[in-house]
Design an enzyme around this catalytic site. Structure first.
Site, PDB file in Angstrom:
ATOM      1  N   SER A  55       0.821  -1.211   0.000  1.00  0.00           N
ATOM      2  CA  SER A  55       0.000   0.000   0.000  1.00  0.00           C
ATOM      3  C   SER A  55       0.857   1.265   0.000  1.00  0.00           C
ATOM      4  CB  SER A  55      -0.913   0.025   1.231  1.00  0.00           C
ATOM      5  OG  SER A  55      -1.724  -1.116   1.246  1.00  0.00           O
TER       6      SER A  55
HETATM    7  N1  SAM Z   1      -0.887  -3.461   3.848  1.00  0.00           N
HETATM    8  C1  SAM Z   1      -0.454  -4.415   2.884  1.00  0.00           C
HETATM    9  C2  SAM Z   1       0.932  -4.030   2.415  1.00  0.00           C
HETATM   10  O1  SAM Z   1       1.312  -2.867   2.613  1.00  0.00           O
HETATM   11  O2  SAM Z   1       1.625  -4.855   1.832  1.00  0.00           O
HETATM   12  C3  SAM Z   1      -1.446  -4.340   1.764  1.00  0.00           C
HETATM   13  C4  SAM Z   1      -1.609  -5.537   0.998  1.00  0.00           C
HETATM   14  S1  SAM Z   1      -2.615  -5.535  -0.447  1.00  0.00           S
HETATM   15  C5  SAM Z   1      -3.246  -3.939  -0.702  1.00  0.00           C
HETATM   16  C6  SAM Z   1      -4.047  -6.469   0.112  1.00  0.00           C
HETATM   17  C7  SAM Z   1      -3.750  -7.909   0.440  1.00  0.00           C
HETATM   18  O3  SAM Z   1      -4.973  -8.526   0.857  1.00  0.00           O
HETATM   19  C8  SAM Z   1      -3.250  -8.743  -0.747  1.00  0.00           C
HETATM   20  O4  SAM Z   1      -2.023  -9.342  -0.422  1.00  0.00           O
HETATM   21  C9  SAM Z   1      -4.336  -9.790  -0.948  1.00  0.00           C
HETATM   22  O5  SAM Z   1      -3.857 -11.039  -1.385  1.00  0.00           O
HETATM   23  C10 SAM Z   1      -4.940  -9.869   0.459  1.00  0.00           C
HETATM   24  N2  SAM Z   1      -6.303 -10.413   0.517  1.00  0.00           N
HETATM   25  C11 SAM Z   1      -7.339 -10.212  -0.327  1.00  0.00           C
HETATM   26  N3  SAM Z   1      -8.421 -10.878   0.074  1.00  0.00           N
HETATM   27  C12 SAM Z   1      -8.064 -11.535   1.223  1.00  0.00           C
HETATM   28  C13 SAM Z   1      -8.758 -12.391   2.129  1.00  0.00           C
HETATM   29  N4  SAM Z   1     -10.031 -12.745   1.949  1.00  0.00           N
HETATM   30  N5  SAM Z   1      -8.080 -12.864   3.201  1.00  0.00           N
HETATM   31  C14 SAM Z   1      -6.783 -12.533   3.414  1.00  0.00           C
HETATM   32  N6  SAM Z   1      -6.067 -11.739   2.586  1.00  0.00           N
HETATM   33  C15 SAM Z   1      -6.713 -11.230   1.510  1.00  0.00           C
END
Ligand code: SAM
Length: 207
Positions: A55
């Protein structure tokens, strides 16, 4: 330098000194793919593979500030991603439970958070975080880093009375609202919409 990033975020309106200190102390370049390391301290999201992103630092800092952490809280994070937000939370809360649905991302984050950084107050799980982490509930704080069309009921159920959850909500692929949900000591919920944001979608059953 993460210290430069912290100063930039302060200039953009982040006020909580503990959040700014955590940003200064956690090297974002650790969480970014090697060929993008030179951009690690810029205020942009960056690709981390599998269609996912680390992010934007302002959003990480803003969401963390909005959690209003005092240091004693147990925090659930849905969407570990790179693990960067997890590392920031680990400096500001008592315990962090984080769930990632993409196994390779979960493994990479585990190596950095538990291996390289040796964080003793972080628990990680690979799976669908939309269902929360029932065995470890209730949580004082919950943060979701992927957008759902509505607030997942399982997460509201796992929020402790007096707790606060921050998450992006909305159907549109390129626009959602960051929402804070508070559970009163009587169990009633109140929501406040904060700022517009752009997140990848929550997948899994709640997505
Ligand atoms: N704060 C994190 C970072 O800075 O790296 C943001 C990660 S990204 C915007 C969102 C993450 O949510 C992704 O890695 C995605 O695979 C995960 N994600 C999406 N749906 C999910 C779920 N149902 N359960 C767990 N993780 C999930």
């Amino acid at each position: 330098m993460s210290a430069d990033l912290s100063r930039a975020l302060e200039a953009m309106g982040i006020r909580d000194p503990a959040v700014l200190r955590a940003v200064a102390e956690v090297p974002r370049e650790l969480f970014v793919p090697p060929h993008l390391r030179r951009s690690a301290d810029a205020d942009h999201p960056l690709p981390i593979g599998f269609g996912q992103t680390i992010s934007q630092p302002f959003v990480v800092a803003y969401m963390t500030e909005q959690l209003r952490l005092a240091g004693r809280e147990r925090v659930l994070e849905v969407g570990t991603g790179s693990g960067y937000q997890t590392a920031i939370l680990a400096r500001l809360a008592a315990e962090v439970f984080s769930i990632e649905i993409v196994p390779t991302l979960a493994d990479r984050a585990r190596e950095i958070l538990l291996g390289t950084l040796g964080l003793g107050n972080v628990r990680l799980r690979t799976g669908d975080g939309g269902a929360g982490w029932p065995e470890a509930a209730p949580f004082d704080r919950i943060i979701v880093t992927a957008a759902a069309s509505e607030v997942p009921p399982a997460l509201v159920a796992q929020l402790a009375p007096g707790g606060r959850m921050v998450l992006p909500v909305g159907e549109a692929p390129d626009w959602q609202v960051l929402r804070a949900v508070e559970k009163g000591n009587d169990g009633a919920n109140a929501s406040t919409d904060l700022i517009p944001v752009r997140f990848v979608p929550l997948t899994g059953d709640a997505g």
